[in-house]
Design a protein around this motif. Structure first.
Motif, PDB file in Angstrom:
ATOM      1  N   UNK A 118      34.378  31.962  42.516  1.00 32.66           N
ATOM      2  CA  UNK A 118      34.664  32.577  43.833  1.00 32.66           C
ATOM      3  C   UNK A 118      34.762  32.072  45.152  1.00 32.66           C
ATOM      4  N   UNK A 119      34.680  30.934  45.174  1.00 34.86           N
ATOM      5  CA  UNK A 119      35.578  29.647  45.842  1.00 34.86           C
ATOM      6  C   UNK A 119      35.145  28.327  45.206  1.00 34.86           C
ATOM      7  N   UNK A 120      36.109  27.854  45.536  1.00 35.49           N
ATOM      8  CA  UNK A 120      35.957  26.252  45.213  1.00 35.49           C
ATOM      9  C   UNK A 120      36.310  25.192  46.115  1.00 35.49           C
ATOM     10  N   UNK A 121      35.399  23.832  46.721  1.00 34.41           N
ATOM     11  CA  UNK A 121      34.658  22.671  47.578  1.00 34.41           C
ATOM     12  C   UNK A 121      35.592  21.667  47.272  1.00 34.41           C
ATOM     13  N   UNK A 122      36.092  20.891  47.961  1.00 38.37           N
ATOM     14  CA  UNK A 122      36.172  19.571  47.086  1.00 38.37           C
ATOM     15  C   UNK A 122      36.052  18.870  48.420  1.00 38.37           C
ATOM     16  N   UNK A 123      36.303  17.301  48.850  1.00 40.64           N
ATOM     17  CA  UNK A 123      35.556  16.179  49.664  1.00 40.64           C
ATOM     18  C   UNK A 123      37.191  15.473  49.133  1.00 40.64           C
ATOM     19  N   UNK A 124      37.971  15.463  50.260  1.00 43.67           N
ATOM     20  CA  UNK A 124      38.986  14.522  50.266  1.00 43.67           C
ATOM     21  C   UNK A 124      39.396  13.426  51.352  1.00 43.67           C
ATOM     22  N   UNK A 125      39.469  12.671  50.246  1.00 41.73           N
ATOM     23  CA  UNK A 125      39.228  11.022  51.855  1.00 41.73           C
ATOM     24  C   UNK A 125      40.054  11.245  53.447  1.00 41.73           C
ATOM     25  N   UNK A 126      39.585  11.398  54.656  1.00 38.85           N
ATOM     26  CA  UNK A 126      40.415  11.337  55.623  1.00 38.85           C
ATOM     27  C   UNK A 126      41.403  10.337  55.737  1.00 38.85           C
ATOM     28  N   UNK A 127      41.392   9.514  55.027  1.00 35.70           N
ATOM     29  CA  UNK A 127      42.615   8.313  55.149  1.00 35.70           C
ATOM     30  C   UNK A 127      43.474   8.682  54.421  1.00 35.70           C
ATOM     31  N   UNK A 128      43.424   9.448  53.551  1.00 34.52           N
ATOM     32  CA  UNK A 128      44.626   9.945  52.320  1.00 34.52           C
ATOM     33  C   UNK A 128      45.124  11.972  53.090  1.00 34.52           C
ATOM     34  N   UNK A 129      46.298  11.384  53.773  1.00 34.66           N
ATOM     35  CA  UNK A 129      46.498  12.948  54.835  1.00 34.66           C
ATOM     36  C   UNK A 129      47.184  13.677  53.512  1.00 34.66           C
ATOM     37  N   UNK A 130      48.331  13.029  52.746  1.00 33.21           N
ATOM     38  CA  UNK A 130      48.653  13.732  51.620  1.00 33.21           C
ATOM     39  C   UNK A 130      48.544  14.814  50.821  1.00 33.21           C
ATOM     40  N   UNK A 131      47.219  14.172  50.556  1.00 28.39           N
ATOM     41  CA  UNK A 131      46.197  14.998  49.547  1.00 28.39           C
ATOM     42  C   UNK A 131      45.617  16.059  50.703  1.00 28.39           C
ATOM     43  N   UNK A 132      45.461  16.158  51.594  1.00 28.82           N
ATOM     44  CA  UNK A 132      44.749  16.829  52.188  1.00 28.82           C
ATOM     45  C   UNK A 132      45.507  17.874  52.394  1.00 28.82           C
ATOM     46  N   UNK A 133      46.869  17.594  52.793  1.00 24.92           N
ATOM     47  CA  UNK A 133      48.041  18.397  53.498  1.00 24.92           C
ATOM     48  C   UNK A 133      48.737  19.594  52.304  1.00 24.92           C
ATOM     49  N   UNK A 134      48.125  18.232  50.357  1.00 25.90           N
ATOM     50  CA  UNK A 134      48.847  19.947  49.333  1.00 25.90           C
ATOM     51  C   UNK A 134      47.730  20.638  48.863  1.00 25.90           C
ATOM     52  N   UNK A 135      46.538  20.170  49.037  1.00 28.98           N
ATOM     53  CA  UNK A 135      45.049  21.498  49.357  1.00 28.98           C
ATOM     54  C   UNK A 135      45.384  22.030  50.405  1.00 28.98           C
ATOM     55  N   UNK A 136      45.641  22.274  51.349  1.00 26.65           N
ATOM     56  CA  UNK A 136      45.160  22.896  52.429  1.00 26.65           C
ATOM     57  C   UNK A 136      46.660  24.046  52.115  1.00 26.65           C
ATOM     58  N   UNK A 137      48.035  23.622  51.261  1.00 29.36           N
ATOM     59  CA  UNK A 137      49.247  24.307  51.631  1.00 29.36           C
ATOM     60  C   UNK A 137      48.923  25.022  50.390  1.00 29.36           C
TER      61      UNK A 137
END
Length: 166
Positions: A118-137
């Protein structure tokens, strides 16, 4: 290039390591700090949790693995977290921004829901903005920062905690 997403198979070990190991060696996009042999990856695939999801994205024309994504149970020591999975996404640097991650997310979300997540969780390196942007999208939301959470090559790295309800 036609992207096909399917469940990972033992024989994908070599292709997965060809995607993963250069990312690990770069030391910029993951907290993983040791590379894997194809045999080690084959064993990982064979022993992957039954309740998990492990997908690979292939170039259907030449059967090359372009990326992969997996979801593992968040915690097996209690049923309280049985609805939560930890997701990880890796795309070959030569093929980024070509829809591979999007194709993986589409398939993985569907498979994860079918397996009761029902829920997915992840840790993304703070210094990896492209990955964070992908997940947020893909609908993930930032829920916090774990400070100095990882130490890679002697350097502390903050990790952004993200989640998505399916």
């Amino acid at each position: 290039m036609k992207i096909v997403v399917r469940n990972a198979q033992k024989q994908d070990g070599k292709g997965i390591t060809e995607v993963l190991n250069p990312i690990i060696e770069e030391g910029l996009y993951t907290v993983l700090d040791m590379t894997f042999t194809p045999k080690e990856e084959e064993v990982f695939i064979e022993q992957f949790p039954i309740g998990g999801v492990f997908n690979v994205a292939l170039d259907n024309e030449n059967n090359t693995i372009l990326g992969f994504q997996n979801v593992e149970p968040f915690a097996s020591y209690t049923k309280a977290f049985a609805h939560v999975g930890i997701i990880g996404t890796f795309v070959d640097s030569k093929y980024r921004r070509r829809g591979i991650a999007s194709a993986l997310f589409t398939a993985t979300f569907k498979d994860a829901k079918a397996k009761g997540y029902e829920k997915l969780f992840a840790y993304v390196r703070e210094d990896n903005p492209n990955a964070l942007k992908t997940y947020v999208s893909q609908g993930f939301e930032v829920v916090g920062i774990a400070k100095n959470h990882a130490k890679v090559n002697g350097r502390y790295i903050n990790e952004v905690l993200i989640e998505k309800f399916l």
